[in-house]
Design a protein around this motif. Structure first.
Motif, PDB file in Angstrom:
ATOM      1  N   ALA A  17      -3.864   8.137   6.279  1.00  0.00           N
ATOM      2  CA  ALA A  17      -3.279   7.274   5.752  1.00  0.00           C
ATOM      3  C   ALA A  17      -4.058   5.916   5.760  1.00  0.00           C
ATOM      4  O   ALA A  17      -4.394   5.309   4.649  1.00  0.00           O
TER       5      ALA A  17
ATOM      6  N   ARG B 135      -7.807   6.311   4.457  1.00  0.00           N
ATOM      7  CA  ARG B 135      -7.804   6.067   3.008  1.00  0.00           C
ATOM      8  C   ARG B 135      -7.623   4.649   2.493  1.00  0.00           C
ATOM      9  O   ARG B 135      -8.256   4.091   1.771  1.00  0.00           O
ATOM     10  N   TRP B 136      -6.713   3.949   3.142  1.00  0.00           N
ATOM     11  CA  TRP B 136      -6.630   2.438   2.968  1.00  0.00           C
ATOM     12  C   TRP B 136      -7.744   1.568   3.161  1.00  0.00           C
ATOM     13  O   TRP B 136      -8.242   0.825   2.525  1.00  0.00           O
TER      14      TRP B 136
ATOM     15  N   HIS C  93      -6.698  -1.981  -1.079  1.00  0.00           N
ATOM     16  CA  HIS C  93      -5.791  -1.430  -0.081  1.00  0.00           C
ATOM     17  C   HIS C  93      -6.286  -2.144   1.192  1.00  0.00           C
ATOM     18  O   HIS C  93      -5.635  -2.612   2.269  1.00  0.00           O
TER      19      HIS C  93
ATOM     20  N   SER D  37       0.792   5.649   0.069  1.00  0.00           N
ATOM     21  CA  SER D  37      -0.049   6.894   0.477  1.00  0.00           C
ATOM     22  C   SER D  37       0.664   8.241   0.150  1.00  0.00           C
ATOM     23  O   SER D  37       1.704   8.092   0.248  1.00  0.00           O
ATOM     24  N   TYR D  38       0.131   9.243   0.098  1.00  0.00           N
ATOM     25  CA  TYR D  38       0.718  10.403  -0.102  1.00  0.00           C
ATOM     26  C   TYR D  38       0.024  11.746   0.508  1.00  0.00           C
ATOM     27  O   TYR D  38      -1.511  11.582   0.746  1.00  0.00           O
TER      28      TYR D  38
ATOM     29  N   SER E 155     -10.604   1.982   0.452  1.00  0.00           N
ATOM     30  CA  SER E 155     -10.129   1.482  -0.718  1.00  0.00           C
ATOM     31  C   SER E 155     -10.197   0.029  -0.706  1.00  0.00           C
ATOM     32  O   SER E 155      -9.459  -0.746   0.095  1.00  0.00           O
TER      33      SER E 155
ATOM     34  N   ASN F  28       0.686  -1.261   0.192  1.00  0.00           N
ATOM     35  CA  ASN F  28      -0.098  -0.115   0.071  1.00  0.00           C
ATOM     36  C   ASN F  28       1.035   1.176  -0.059  1.00  0.00           C
ATOM     37  O   ASN F  28       1.923   1.129   0.642  1.00  0.00           O
TER      38      ASN F  28
END
Length: 165
Positions: free
Chosen positions: A122, A125-126, A132, A106-107, A129, A104
């Motif tokens: 982070a 968001r994972w 992820h 992330s930014y 999804s 995985n």
């Protein structure tokens, strides 16, 4: 004018030079703290689903840090490094044995966010999804390594590698 200069200097110390050596270890320390927080949050999410916690693997963390650093320095955001290839090639090159792997990434660009917020965002968001989330909760994975790196403009790049030996 002096107040504005002080704010600019503080922002540069904290974020503008985060990916470069400034004589201070603060950016590296900040990145390591985010890594630890992500590891804790990931294992909390796994516990909610009845999955065992992931063990911290220092060799995986080094590979994850290298990928995050490369993304920050070379200005890309992808699972495949233009110079070093995909995760499989990177782990093979690092002589890390595996039977099952995933990654995985992330930014984040929020310069005002706390370290805790960056880590929580982070993971959030994972978890939102499907792919992820599947990596994060996969019960067959036993080990993980997390790497974070700041780019010269203060953006944070994060990589988490999952492994089953």
């Amino acid at each position: 004018m002096q107040a504005n200069l002080a704010v600019l200097l503080a922002a540069t110390c904290l974020f503008g030079q985060a990916g470069k050596s400034t004589g201070s270890k603060a950016p590296v320390d900040r990145a390591r703290e985010i890594e630890r927080q992500i590891h804790t949050l990931i294992n909390r999410e796994r516990a909610k689903e009845g999955a065992r916690p992931l063990r911290w693997n220092g060799r995986l963390a080094a590979a994850a840090r290298n990928h995050s650093r490369r993304m920050a320095e070379a200005g890309f955001f992808a699972h495949e490094d233009p110079r070093h290839g995909a995760l499989r090639q990177r782990l093979d090159r690092a002589r890390i044995s595996w039977s099952m792997i995933a990654e995985n990434i992330s930014y984040a660009r929020d310069r005002r966010a706390t370290l805790s917020r960056l880590a929580a965002d982070a993971v959030k968001r994972w978890m939102q999804s499907d792919g992820h989330r599947d990596n994060l909760l996969e019960p067959r994975y036993t080990d993980t390594g997390i790497g974070a790196a700041f780019s010269s403009n203060g953006a944070l790049h994060m990589t988490q590698i999952f492994l089953r030996p």
